[in-house]
Design a protein around this motif. Structure first.
Motif, PDB file in Angstrom:
ATOM      1  N   GLY A 251       0.812  -1.217   0.000  1.00  0.00           N
ATOM      2  CA  GLY A 251       0.000   0.000   0.000  1.00  0.00           C
ATOM      3  C   GLY A 251       0.841   1.260   0.000  1.00  0.00           C
ATOM      4  O   GLY A 251       0.499   2.242  -0.662  1.00  0.00           O
ATOM      5  N   ILE A 252       1.953   1.232   0.731  1.00  0.00           N
ATOM      6  CA  ILE A 252       2.844   2.390   0.763  1.00  0.00           C
ATOM      7  C   ILE A 252       3.466   2.627  -0.609  1.00  0.00           C
ATOM      8  O   ILE A 252       3.476   3.754  -1.118  1.00  0.00           O
ATOM      9  CB  ILE A 252       3.937   2.204   1.837  1.00  0.00           C
ATOM     10  N   VAL A 253       3.959   1.562  -1.228  1.00  0.00           N
ATOM     11  CA  VAL A 253       4.613   1.698  -2.536  1.00  0.00           C
ATOM     12  C   VAL A 253       3.622   2.171  -3.595  1.00  0.00           C
ATOM     13  O   VAL A 253       3.918   3.093  -4.370  1.00  0.00           O
ATOM     14  CB  VAL A 253       5.266   0.358  -2.950  1.00  0.00           C
ATOM     15  N   ILE A 254       2.448   1.566  -3.632  1.00  0.00           N
ATOM     16  CA  ILE A 254       1.445   1.961  -4.625  1.00  0.00           C
ATOM     17  C   ILE A 254       0.978   3.390  -4.382  1.00  0.00           C
ATOM     18  O   ILE A 254       0.743   4.147  -5.330  1.00  0.00           O
ATOM     19  CB  ILE A 254       0.274   0.958  -4.627  1.00  0.00           C
ATOM     20  N   SER A 255       0.867   3.792  -3.126  1.00  0.00           N
ATOM     21  CA  SER A 255       0.447   5.159  -2.816  1.00  0.00           C
ATOM     22  C   SER A 255       1.486   6.180  -3.258  1.00  0.00           C
ATOM     23  O   SER A 255       1.133   7.240  -3.790  1.00  0.00           O
ATOM     24  CB  SER A 255       0.181   5.309  -1.322  1.00  0.00           C
ATOM     25  N   ILE A 256       2.748   5.875  -3.045  1.00  0.00           N
ATOM     26  CA  ILE A 256       3.803   6.794  -3.484  1.00  0.00           C
ATOM     27  C   ILE A 256       3.739   6.966  -4.997  1.00  0.00           C
ATOM     28  O   ILE A 256       3.790   8.087  -5.516  1.00  0.00           O
ATOM     29  CB  ILE A 256       5.184   6.300  -3.024  1.00  0.00           C
ATOM     30  N   TRP A 257       3.615   5.847  -5.718  1.00  0.00           N
ATOM     31  CA  TRP A 257       3.529   5.924  -7.173  1.00  0.00           C
ATOM     32  C   TRP A 257       2.266   6.679  -7.608  1.00  0.00           C
ATOM     33  O   TRP A 257       2.308   7.513  -8.524  1.00  0.00           O
ATOM     34  CB  TRP A 257       3.554   4.535  -7.800  1.00  0.00           C
TER      35      TRP A 257
ATOM     36  N   ILE B 272      -4.418   7.003   1.804  1.00  0.00           N
ATOM     37  CA  ILE B 272      -4.207   5.549   1.797  1.00  0.00           C
ATOM     38  C   ILE B 272      -2.764   5.237   2.186  1.00  0.00           C
ATOM     39  O   ILE B 272      -2.501   4.272   2.916  1.00  0.00           O
ATOM     40  CB  ILE B 272      -4.543   4.949   0.416  1.00  0.00           C
ATOM     41  N   GLY B 273      -1.810   6.050   1.724  1.00  0.00           N
ATOM     42  CA  GLY B 273      -0.411   5.843   2.088  1.00  0.00           C
ATOM     43  C   GLY B 273      -0.178   6.025   3.577  1.00  0.00           C
ATOM     44  O   GLY B 273       0.553   5.246   4.195  1.00  0.00           O
ATOM     45  N   LEU B 274      -0.794   7.045   4.160  1.00  0.00           N
ATOM     46  CA  LEU B 274      -0.660   7.264   5.604  1.00  0.00           C
ATOM     47  C   LEU B 274      -1.299   6.118   6.389  1.00  0.00           C
ATOM     48  O   LEU B 274      -0.745   5.669   7.400  1.00  0.00           O
ATOM     49  CB  LEU B 274      -1.295   8.602   5.996  1.00  0.00           C
TER      50      LEU B 274
END
Length: 101
Positions: free
Chosen positions: A15-21, A82-84
């Motif tokens: 979720g973190i990686v997809i949110s950053i992208w 979502i990233g947070l």
């Protein structure tokens, strides 16, 4: 605290990686729509009526470009949320792993 945990460490990292992208991609798209990039004309939802209203003035098309740009910014903000949330889940997973030792 464990009751707030609803995803595992791998899903949280994903979720973190997809949110950053998502934030990077949508922020760039928003910028390009706000500067009225001609390459993105196919992604602007205009009709024949928008073109025939006033063929000498592109203001109606520019307003649609701006609206799509704002939509990209809103979607980027959702990805930030979502990233947070994923980051908090990753931290809770680390905390639970530490407490089990």
């Amino acid at each position: 605290m464990a009751s707030l945990l609803f995803c595992g460490p791998k899903l949280a990292a994903c979720g973190i990686v997809i949110s950053i992208w998502g934030v990077i991609m949508l922020a760039l798209l928003g910028i390009f729509f706000n500067v009225h990039s001609g390459v993105l004309i196919e992604d602007v939802p205009f009709t024949e009526e928008d073109i025939q209203k006033d063929s000498s003035s592109p203001q109606a098309i520019y307003a649609l470009y701006d609206q799509v740009g704002y939509n990209c910014y809103i979607a980027a903000a959702i990805y930030v949320f979502i990233g947070l949330l994923s980051f908090c889940q990753a931290r809770l997973n680390k905390h639970n792993e530490y407490m089990e030792r």
